[in-house]
Scaffold this motif. Sequence first.
Motif: not given
Length: 790
Positions: A553-581
């Motif tokens: 579980n500790v390792t999952w947290l480290r290796f999914s850090s791109e999804y951290a709250p307040g991070g770049l991916i977390d701040g993308l809109t649904d449309e932006e996520k779809a465009r950057a598929f």
Amino acid sequence: MKVKHAYKPSIRALVRTLVSCGCSEGKVGELVKEVAGIFGVTIDKVLTRRTVRRIVLEGLVMARAQLGHEMKLTEDITMSGDGTSRRNINYQAHHATYRVLEVLADGSVRLADKATTRFLGIRSTVDHSTEKSKESWVRVLQEISSIYNDSPLAKRTASAAFDLRAICRKLRGMSSDHANGEKATAEAMGELKREETMMGLGEDRKASMDVAEFESLMREWNGKKMDDAGGFAAYMALSPERRAVLDIATVNAMMKSLGEEQFQTLPKEEQRLLTLFVWSGCCMHKDQNSFKGGNTAMMAAWQALGLQGPITLANKANANILKKVVAPEMGGKEATEAEVAALEASTCGGAKTAALAGAIFNHRSDKKGQGDTHTIILSHKLDTLIRRFPQVNNTRFGSHGEAAGELLVHLEEYREFLRHIKTKKVSDSWTNIELNVYNALHDDPTLTELAAMALYQQLITHPYMRMVRVPEEAAKNALSLGPMHAELREHIQKLIESPDLVLDFATDSYVTAAFDAKPYERPEVVQAIEKLVAEGHLKHLKEIFVSFLKGANVTWLRFSSEYAPGGLIDGLTDEEKARAFMNATNDRNEGALGSWCVYTRNNPSSTMTTHNALAMFSRNHTQQFVNAFFGADDHVWAMRKAREIDAAGWEKARRREQAEFELRMVEMKRVKIAKRKEQADQRRHELDSTPLIPDLEVIPGLTIKKLDIQLDKLRLLWGSNIVIPKKSHIKKSQEKKDALKDAFRTHQRLLLEKGCLPEVPRDTTFDSDTLEVTVEAWHAEDDEEMDESD
């Protein structure tokens, strides 16, 4: 068959299909003739090997024209890549994901609703540095744009320039595995995107300026150029080459400045889209690393919990030494340094057992291990077909967890098979590795670790794989998987708090224990573990399994850090996520590299260009594109372009580039080694000409430089017999004086013990801090220049 002395496009398409299906280039002509004969068609002239090779290269031209046309018309692009090495050469795979063109029933063309991944080819790089990886990407994209711009298709349909800058403007992100080198490459491509985007905006701003305004701007920047050079006279005194460099740099800086100004005038939404560049890591590597993190925590748990851990599985070199250490008859005899070192170098546990079992039952070499004997014997005993043992020696995803489950399900059969191997030999004896596995399969703590690994595989890995590894038409966007990873960590935490969700072994335990609440991938694994628990072999399974889950579980947290709250991916809109598929896994790049290794092993005289032609044409469905968009002039152009490629000697140029790089690297190292030796000789001469201090009383009056010389002299004199801190650890004058006092006392003691000074050979390289700094700097430069990704 022919039109104007050239084979028809349909025949050429058939040739490419035959070669991609494995038919030798030299056999295609005969095969076509034989097939034609079956249908009553007589062919007088057989396709030659050279003609077939050129037809294959036409596929490469068509594939690149297809990529250029699709990239030109699509709106958003993401990329993915990976690297590997084979026979000491680095290779890099390239893929791009975007919405491709689709032809409707009425003949009209539109962009598809979902993104598709296209293969851009394999390239070799002279090293594995970030710079060379970025250069490889730039070359691939430039080759695509160059061929497309030269095509009749581009001349018929393209309304604006299509080049690297146009691609970068549409580039929204990059995905890869979690290696630092791949992350660094993604960062470099992000910087390239911003630079090219700003330069493009600068060009747009320049086009909107009148002549007077532009001339005024040029005078301003030329003035800055002269000031930087030290004035007009200093500028004119420079060499023509240096002036050209300054001129280009000035123009680029001006265009970039114009681009920044133009960027600020754009709407915020457009600014955000132009600068959007996001990275996402492969989900398969996330799971692989979480499994490793769980295993590490599990191995440490035995001592932390005060429990007797798994037996040591010593290698052959350490086995005899360890017998004396662990044998009961040795009593309380103290272990020697060699015995302690051997014990520390040896490993144990479920993962080690799985790896050793893989080496016996399914070795990576066909000439080693039990191979097919293993499957034949077990299939006969179980009266069912047994698959090959998981390929743990090839580090396949999930292979160690699979191996753990396989050993537990057929535990008695594997024990018996190991005895079968022993008895079968003339000597009726074990090899060290066979004995290790046999003992491990009778060791309860080792079986406990295997059970924890197998349970994690059934509860987490398989459900997770089912969710992220799906057919391309149902592919999930990696940027939308943040909530799923949060749910995964919550589920693991639930298992940590309530391990009995699975360990009560209820028939429907998967409903609450498995991450996707679906039946276990292999229910017999859980049943085998239940049986071992009932027999009393897994007394500490709950504690060990919980430890595994905590580490994972500790390792999952480290290796999914791109999804951290307040991070770049977390701040993308649904449309932006779809465009950057982005694809959730890096399987396509891993598979492309694996296919290249298999291809070049089976076709050692073939080239990378030929492989790329076949692979790109096949995987990108180029023939469908050709049928829809190519006319007669396009086919003629493709034939001409293929002949240019055939005559260009790309493979020879690639090998020459690699050879020249290797020679430059060796020459660079020779120069550095010579310089290091010269510095060492100078230091040695300085030490020889400086007498050793007579007593401790003179130390307080020594300067830092003289203190360093005395310390180096003692290092040289006594070597490993005297302990002196590194220069970097004693920077202050008083610290150096204290160190010299301690070293001089040790020097006097050694003199009394040995009766005389030791002889130091003239060619001895002393371990001075001056030399240490030189060596450290040498390695740092080596990393930076040759392998900075590491």
